[in-house]
Scaffold this motif. Structure first.
Motif: not given
Length: 381
Positions: A274-284, A297-301, A309-310, A375-378
């Motif tokens: 699901a997160l692979s569709k969000i350009n502004k999030i990277t999965i380490p 489950f960490p992500i890199l913003l 804010s997020l 997705i809604n926040f971004i």
């Protein structure tokens, strides 16, 4: 997707009737301190991780302290360790009288300690290397063990995140000279408090057995059973004992570990897809090839996203998040004691890391809800 607004915690216990029965079993026995439940846990843990010795203690922090003492850390010695970890990793070095020497993480994709940085930091004062398997992802153990053996330096595995994770065909916590596990509430083996030390070294094990309980030559259970009538104190020891209730809970949790980790892996797959569709999030750990337990489950913003804010936005949506971790070298105490450090990868990642909910019981619907909220926040909806 449309979902109701669930309260989704960062972690949740994988508890059931077994844990309740385990606690009642201890209460019925009327023996609460280190005893038969502890002995059974140690035997089961050693068998599971294929190590010679497993020694239960009151926390992973106390385990790390004892591990440092066992390998000879003292005043005038250094220990190489990551700063991108929970503060107990480096605190334990200070407890033993040593000085933590912080090494950077490998990259902005691999958040474990860098073997090249370890190599650069070694000097005549180096007494140990502590590796921390961040999020249940293995450090580059072949390279690190080779460096350690070449320099005759013991390796301590901080395996707080790692029960059930593998490096090649070996379980993490069974590779270094000594390893330390956590049973804290948010861990894959959850008892509230508690920890375990594993080693194949007889000298380390005998020393730890003695000093985890005041340096005494016999335990309370030995005297209760008439195996001893008195005791001597042969070393400066500590009250680092686990109790029977926590040991009994850990036995239940150990039995659930494999299935619980598999459920976490399935949850991670859904997150990743699901997160692979969000350009502004990277999965380490994108190129990670071994079996991880997905403790978190960490992500890199992306730097354009305001993390605070997020986090507030997600909290208002009923989603708890966290930061793993504020780097140790940036804490006020460490800056006062050790001065300023520049760890470029650690500094960069720590400013933009966000930890999403992960636990064995998380549902597909909850993961979808979390991703929709991101997705809604971004997208500013």
């Amino acid at each position: 997707m449309s979902h109701s607004n669930p309260a989704i915690p960062l972690f949740d216990l994988n508890y059931g009737r077994e844990e309740k029965e385990a606690v009642l079993r201890v209460l019925r026995s009327k023996w609460l301190t280190m005893g038969p439940e502890t002995e059974a846990l140690e035997n089961e843990f050693a068998g599971y991780f294929k190590v010679k010795h497993a020694l239960a203690v009151s926390s992973c922090t106390t385990a790390l302290h004892l591990a440092n003492l066992a390998v000879g850390v003292k005043k005038g010695t250094n220990v190489i360790c990551p700063s991108f970890t929970f503060v107990a990793t480096s605190n334990s070095v200070l407890y033993a009288g040593g000085i933590p020497v912080f090494a950077d993480i490998a990259s902005t994709d691999d958040w474990t300690i860098s073997p090249n940085e370890i190599k650069k930091k070694i000097n005549k004062k180096t007494r140990a290397i502590i590796v921390m398997h961040y999020g249940g992802f293995a450090c580059k153990m072949d390279e690190i063990i080779e460096i350690a053996k070449h320099n005759k330096i013991p390796v301590i595995e901080d395996a707080a995140h790692a029960p059930g994770s593998f490096y090649k065909d070996r379980l993490l916590g069974s590779i270094g000279d000594i390893s330390c596990f956590s049973f804290f509430s948010n861990k894959n083996i959850s008892t509230g408090e508690g920890g375990m030390i594993c080693t194949d070294n007889d000298d380390y094990a005998n020393y730890i057995k003695k000093i985890r309980s005041h340096g005494m030559t016999s335990a309370t259970l030995d005297r209760h059973h008439g195996h001893a009538y008195s005791y001597d104190v042969t070393d400066l020891g500590y009250n680092y004992r686990i109790d029977e209730i926590h040991a009994a809970l850990a036995r239940c949790q150990l039995k659930k570990l494999k299935k619980g980790n598999e459920r976490r892996r399935l949850a991670a797959i859904r997150y990743k897809n699901a997160l692979s569709k969000i350009n502004k999030i990277t999965i380490p750990f994108a190129d990670y090839s071994f079996s991880a337990n997905y403790h978190i489950f960490p992500i890199l913003l992306n730097k354009s996203i305001n993390r605070h804010s997020l986090m507030v936005y997600l909290r208002n949506k009923g989603i708890q998040t966290s930061i793993h971790y504020p780097p140790v070298h940036k804490f006020s105490y460490y800056k006062t004691v050790m001065g300023d450090h520049i760890l470029r990868n650690t500094d960069s990642v720590s400013l933009h890391e966000l930890t999403l909910p992960m636990y064995a019981g998380i549902t597909d619907a909850q993961i979808d809800y979390i991703v929709d909220a991101l997705i809604n926040f971004i997208e500013g909806k």
